[in-house]
Design a protein around this motif. Structure first.
Motif, PDB file in Angstrom:
ATOM      1  N   GLY A 255      10.051 -12.730   9.808  1.00  0.00           N
ATOM      2  CA  GLY A 255       9.111 -11.926   9.049  1.00  0.00           C
ATOM      3  C   GLY A 255       8.054 -11.285   9.932  1.00  0.00           C
ATOM      4  O   GLY A 255       7.676 -10.124   9.731  1.00  0.00           O
ATOM      5  N   ARG A 256       7.577 -12.037  10.921  1.00  0.00           N
ATOM      6  CA  ARG A 256       6.567 -11.476  11.824  1.00  0.00           C
ATOM      7  C   ARG A 256       7.138 -10.328  12.649  1.00  0.00           C
ATOM      8  O   ARG A 256       6.444  -9.357  12.940  1.00  0.00           O
ATOM      9  N   GLN A 257       8.394 -10.463  13.051  1.00  0.00           N
ATOM     10  CA  GLN A 257       9.020  -9.372  13.805  1.00  0.00           C
ATOM     11  C   GLN A 257       9.054  -8.101  12.956  1.00  0.00           C
ATOM     12  O   GLN A 257       8.725  -7.006  13.430  1.00  0.00           O
ATOM     13  N   VAL A 258       9.464  -8.257  11.702  1.00  0.00           N
ATOM     14  CA  VAL A 258       9.506  -7.093  10.819  1.00  0.00           C
ATOM     15  C   VAL A 258       8.108  -6.528  10.611  1.00  0.00           C
ATOM     16  O   VAL A 258       7.873  -5.313  10.710  1.00  0.00           O
ATOM     17  N   ALA A 259       7.131  -7.414  10.349  1.00  0.00           N
ATOM     18  CA  ALA A 259       5.768  -6.966  10.069  1.00  0.00           C
ATOM     19  C   ALA A 259       5.128  -6.285  11.272  1.00  0.00           C
ATOM     20  O   ALA A 259       4.278  -5.394  11.107  1.00  0.00           O
ATOM     21  N   SER A 260       5.517  -6.677  12.487  1.00  0.00           N
ATOM     22  CA  SER A 260       4.872  -6.123  13.684  1.00  0.00           C
ATOM     23  C   SER A 260       5.116  -4.630  13.841  1.00  0.00           C
ATOM     24  O   SER A 260       4.415  -3.960  14.609  1.00  0.00           O
ATOM     25  N   PHE A 261       6.091  -4.075  13.123  1.00  0.00           N
ATOM     26  CA  PHE A 261       6.378  -2.645  13.202  1.00  0.00           C
ATOM     27  C   PHE A 261       5.564  -1.833  12.190  1.00  0.00           C
ATOM     28  O   PHE A 261       5.698  -0.619  12.114  1.00  0.00           O
ATOM     29  N   PHE A 262       4.724  -2.529  11.394  1.00  0.00           N
ATOM     30  CA  PHE A 262       3.878  -1.849  10.409  1.00  0.00           C
ATOM     31  C   PHE A 262       2.427  -2.223  10.694  1.00  0.00           C
ATOM     32  O   PHE A 262       2.069  -3.407  10.658  1.00  0.00           O
ATOM     33  N   ASP A 263       1.596  -1.240  11.003  1.00  0.00           N
ATOM     34  CA  ASP A 263       0.193  -1.501  11.340  1.00  0.00           C
ATOM     35  C   ASP A 263      -0.506  -2.259  10.212  1.00  0.00           C
ATOM     36  O   ASP A 263      -0.492  -1.833   9.054  1.00  0.00           O
ATOM     37  N   GLY A 264      -1.120  -3.380  10.598  1.00  0.00           N
ATOM     38  CA  GLY A 264      -1.866  -4.192   9.643  1.00  0.00           C
ATOM     39  C   GLY A 264      -1.035  -5.205   8.888  1.00  0.00           C
ATOM     40  O   GLY A 264      -1.579  -6.146   8.298  1.00  0.00           O
ATOM     41  N   ALA A 265       0.288  -5.058   8.902  1.00  0.00           N
ATOM     42  CA  ALA A 265       1.139  -5.912   8.061  1.00  0.00           C
ATOM     43  C   ALA A 265       1.111  -7.368   8.503  1.00  0.00           C
ATOM     44  O   ALA A 265       1.189  -8.277   7.665  1.00  0.00           O
ATOM     45  N   LEU A 266       1.018  -7.609   9.812  1.00  0.00           N
ATOM     46  CA  LEU A 266       0.998  -8.995  10.287  1.00  0.00           C
ATOM     47  C   LEU A 266      -0.205  -9.729   9.720  1.00  0.00           C
ATOM     48  O   LEU A 266      -0.104 -10.891   9.302  1.00  0.00           O
ATOM     49  N   ALA A 267      -1.342  -9.063   9.687  1.00  0.00           N
ATOM     50  CA  ALA A 267      -2.549  -9.674   9.121  1.00  0.00           C
ATOM     51  C   ALA A 267      -2.418  -9.844   7.606  1.00  0.00           C
ATOM     52  O   ALA A 267      -2.804 -10.874   7.054  1.00  0.00           O
ATOM     53  N   TRP A 268      -1.856  -8.831   6.913  1.00  0.00           N
ATOM     54  CA  TRP A 268      -1.689  -8.948   5.462  1.00  0.00           C
ATOM     55  C   TRP A 268      -0.839 -10.171   5.116  1.00  0.00           C
ATOM     56  O   TRP A 268      -1.184 -10.956   4.235  1.00  0.00           O
ATOM     57  N   LEU A 269       0.275 -10.328   5.821  1.00  0.00           N
ATOM     58  CA  LEU A 269       1.166 -11.457   5.548  1.00  0.00           C
ATOM     59  C   LEU A 269       0.505 -12.779   5.925  1.00  0.00           C
ATOM     60  O   LEU A 269       0.726 -13.809   5.262  1.00  0.00           O
ATOM     61  N   ASN A 270      -0.302 -12.773   6.980  1.00  0.00           N
ATOM     62  CA  ASN A 270      -0.980 -14.009   7.380  1.00  0.00           C
ATOM     63  C   ASN A 270      -1.965 -14.464   6.315  1.00  0.00           C
ATOM     64  O   ASN A 270      -2.004 -15.646   5.950  1.00  0.00           O
ATOM     65  N   TYR A 271      -2.774 -13.539   5.803  1.00  0.00           N
ATOM     66  CA  TYR A 271      -3.745 -13.923   4.775  1.00  0.00           C
ATOM     67  C   TYR A 271      -3.033 -14.342   3.481  1.00  0.00           C
ATOM     68  O   TYR A 271      -3.476 -15.278   2.799  1.00  0.00           O
TER      69      TYR A 271
END
Length: 517
Positions: A255-271
């Motif tokens: 999931g983090r790999q996928v999210a890393s290609f979208f700005d801000g997504a890694l933080a959104w998923l983390n919260y």
């Protein structure tokens, strides 16, 4: 361990975990307000995720899932558990020391493995920098997990459950001190302060459980590693458990790999992860921690009836608490996220994106908890191969969903993959447990109550939806929004337990009795 003592152990672990999660929210609220979802926030979150990912392999996810049943059986039989624990402590420490050095040297490769979408951006260099500081945490927290396994196997849950509280206390302290000495808007310096807080917290956690183990009669020391026959057997059992015990973390890596290609997504998923991890940590992890040593001892003693009772009551209490939590996460994600996180650098756009992820994770929450109740059935029998095979299936399914759906639905594909894979894994574990005899069967009481628990949760969801709609203007009114969210949560709690008591989903007296104990 009698069922009553099993439940009191569960509540001990659960209450300390709840305190840790609440402090974790305070930490994340500070990070969200100061760093928002920008490059420094994403770099730090990626760096902190690395030692936590490998912790699942070396500690809770693999080593402890093999170590705790073997240690519990030696403790039950009086077969020198002290020597076994000492050899395991030294052996794990030696392996992790080498691994830590390698990880620090090859940090750019590890960051690429986790978030390849960072390549070519400032997020990558920051993640490598913070990662090299934070990575030694893996050594301290994994040794802490082993000592916690020793304490849990002897029925001493308090110190092991309290240790994670130190992590968040030190994080909050670092943030408060950093806010006083760091110039305004210097996000990189704040990220650096948080990175240094990670290994400091690991040392504090290790010290706490080491002294607790010493008081319990297990003063484990640093020494020269020896590859004994028992450690060889432990390694054979732990190797497949490296995937089986950490399947959620492995799927989150995808999931983090996928999210890393979208700005801000890694933080959104983390919260979002923080929100659904609250009930998962308080209930699911607490059940797993208490149930595994209990089942191991019962199997050693040939107590199949007691094992069945423990498994069913653990499953019943965990679902009674997590199904309504899952419904709430799906019904009111926007009020939860906006009140908890939306301030400072955390915008309304970030709230909407995070709330969507919260709702999707909520869909998978009961499955994640069921995994925590099914896995001990296998690990207590030292069967780590079948969960390993299930983990491989889950990895393939999650990768197919997350990667395949990301061009269509964007970053949320990571959360969809995680939740659907969670249900697939729970189903595989349930099906695999059918060969274990009566001890793994659901009893008449569980079957009678589970439908009523779901019905009570649905009733609560309807009431919550209506209340949230009527109270919507209050969530934009400054300090009033905090009281509004508190009122909404209380409405959910009262309606769920009220309906549940009326239709016989559970008895409130059972909760009260276990809390008193």
């Amino acid at each position: 361990m009698k069922p009553i003592r099993l439940m009191s152990g569960f509540f001990t672990v659960g209450l300390w975990t709840l305190l840790s999660r609440v402090l974790g929210f305070v930490r994340d609220i500070m990070i969200a307000a100061y760093l928002g979802t920008g490059p420094v926030a994403e770099a730090f979150l990626a760096a902190f995720a690395l030692p936590n990912l490998f912790r699942r392999f070396f500690a809770e996810g693999a080593f402890n899932m093999a170590f705790v049943p073997m240690f519990s059986k030696k403790l039950e039989a009086g077969e020198d558990p002290q020597k076994f624990a000492q050899d395991a402590f030294v052996g794990l420490g030696a392996i992790l020391t080498v691994f830590t050095v390698i990880g620090v040297i090859f940090m750019p490769a590890l960051v690429t493995m986790m978030v390849s979408g960072f390549l070519g951006t400032e997020r990558f260099d920051l993640a490598v920098y913070y990662g090299r500081i934070a990575f030694p945490y893996i050594l301290f927290i994994s040794l802490s997990a082993l000592l916690s396994g020793v304490l849990n196997a002897t029925g001493r849950f308090t110190a092991a459950a309290a240790a994670p509280v130190l992590l968040n206390v030190i994080f909050v302290a670092a943030f408060v001190i950093g806010s006083l000495v760091i110039e305004d808007d210097d996000q990189m310096a704040m990220g650096l302060a948080l990175a240094y807080a990670v290994p400091v917290a690991g040392i504090a956690q290790l010290a706490l459980v080491w002294f607790a183990a010493k008081r319990a009669g297990f003063a484990l020391r640093v020494g020269r590693p020896k590859l004994t026959p028992e450690l060889k057997r432990l390694a054979v059992i732990a190797a497949p458990a490296a995937l089986a015990g950490g399947v959620v973390q492995i799927n989150l890596l995808v999931g983090r790999q996928v999210a890393s290609f979208f700005d801000g997504a890694l933080a959104w998923l983390n919260y979002a992860d923080r929100l659904y991890q609250l009930p998962l940590g308080v209930v699911g992890i607490a059940i797993g921690v208490v149930l595994l040593p209990d089942l191991s001892r019962r199997l050693r003693a040939g107590d199949q009836a007691g094992g069945k009772e423990a498994f069913n009551r653990a499953s019943e209490i965990s679902l009674a608490l997590t199904i309504p939590a899952a419904v709430a996460l799906m019904i009111i994600p926007v009020p939860l996220v906006s009140v908890i996180f939306e301030r400072g650098a955390f915008t309304s756009e970030a709230t909407a994106a995070t709330a969507l992820a919260v709702a999707v994770y909520g869909l998978g929450l009961p499955a994640f908890v069921l995994q925590k109740t099914f896995q001990p059935l296998f690990f207590a029998r030292e069967d780590t191969k079948r969960p390993f095979y299930y983990a491989l299936i889950a990895l393939v399914l999650n990768a197919a969903l997350a990667i395949g759906l990301s061009p269509i639905i964007g970053y949320i594909a990571a959360a969809v993959g995680t939740s659907l894979t969670g249900w697939a894994t729970a189903f595989l574990l349930w099906r695999g447990s059918r060969t274990m005899g009566a001890a793994a069967d659901f009893d008449a009481r569980f079957k009678a109550r589970i439908g009523r628990i779901i019905l009570a949760a649905v009733g609560m969801g309807v009431i919550l939806a209506i209340a949230a709609h009527l109270m919507q203007p209050l969530f934009a009114m400054g300090m009033i929004r905090y009281l509004a969210l508190l009122a909404l949560v209380l409405i959910g709690v009262v309606s769920y337990f009220g309906v549940g008591q009326l239709i016989g989903a559970f008895k409130l007296s059972e909760f009260k009795r276990n809390l008193r104990r």
